[in-house]
Design a protein around this motif. Structure first.
Motif, PDB file in Angstrom:
ATOM      1  N   GLN A  37       0.068   4.666  -1.852  1.00 21.63           N
ATOM      2  CA  GLN A  37      -1.446   4.767  -2.405  1.00 21.63           C
ATOM      3  C   GLN A  37      -2.309   5.329  -1.326  1.00 21.63           C
ATOM      4  O   GLN A  37      -2.010   4.932  -0.318  1.00 21.63           O
ATOM      5  N   TYR A  91      -8.453   1.557   6.782  1.00 18.53           N
ATOM      6  CA  TYR A  91      -7.458   0.743   6.340  1.00 18.53           C
ATOM      7  C   TYR A  91      -6.285   0.965   7.482  1.00 18.53           C
ATOM      8  O   TYR A  91      -5.856  -0.164   8.013  1.00 18.53           O
ATOM      9  N   MET A 130      -4.895   5.543   1.091  1.00 21.69           N
ATOM     10  CA  MET A 130      -5.803   4.560   1.721  1.00 21.69           C
ATOM     11  C   MET A 130      -6.769   5.525   2.761  1.00 21.69           C
ATOM     12  O   MET A 130      -6.313   6.449   3.431  1.00 21.69           O
ATOM     13  N   GLN A 157       0.955  -1.207  -0.047  1.00 22.67           N
ATOM     14  CA  GLN A 157      -0.133   0.030   0.104  1.00 22.67           C
ATOM     15  C   GLN A 157       0.855   1.195   0.041  1.00 22.67           C
ATOM     16  O   GLN A 157       0.346   2.423   0.014  1.00 22.67           O
TER      17      GLN A 157
END
Length: 155
Positions: free
Chosen positions: A128, A134, A130, A125
């Motif tokens: 990215q 998360y 999120m 991840q």
């Protein structure tokens, strides 16, 4: 049950090879440690028989058996079958001890694999965007693993 509950919440493996790697590593470590334990025990026996500076008997094997099972012969008179029984007990206890060491190492390897799985998930991840949910899930899962480690350590 706690271990299984934590493991169910972990992110899955991405491929079959990644899933099989921890099992292969555990089997390899167990095999190597058992072989090394056997070698150590055999070398110990050879060493004691070869360097018996104060032989109790003229036969080196008899002298060895008498020396390693001396506690038996404080109570019972010496006999070959009892000496071999004492030696078998010694070997079984030695491997029981080695098994406990290996078992504890495997527990540690399993716990570290949980952290590695979470870490691999986080690495995927990177960079990215999120959602906050998360990161809350990741932090909660991390805390669950740490609590499991503490529970195992206490046990």
């Amino acid at each position: 049950r706690h271990w299984a509950a934590v493991e169910r919440r972990l992110p899955g493996y991405t491929c079959c090879l990644q899933r099989a790697r921890p099992a292969r590593r555990l089997k390899l470590v167990a095999f190597v440690l058992l072989v090394v334990s056997l070698m150590e025990h055999l070398l110990s026996i050879i060493s004691v028989v070869y360097y018996d500076f104060c032989p109790r008997r003229s036969d080196p094997v008899e002298s060895y058996l008498l020396g390693t099972s001396a506690q038996l012969f404080e109570v019972f008179p010496y006999s070959n079958w009892l000496a071999w029984l004492g030696k078998i007990q010694n070997v079984l206890l030695t491997f029981g001890w080695s098994y406990m060491d290996i078992f504890l190492m495997m527990l540690g390897m399993g716990l570290s694999e949980m952290l590695a799985r979470l870490n691999r998930s986080l690495e995927q991840q990177v960079r990215q965007p999120m959602p906050e949910a998360y990161w809350t899930w990741s932090r909660t899962l991390y805390r669950s693993i740490v609590e499991l480690i503490r529970e195992v350590d206490d046990a």
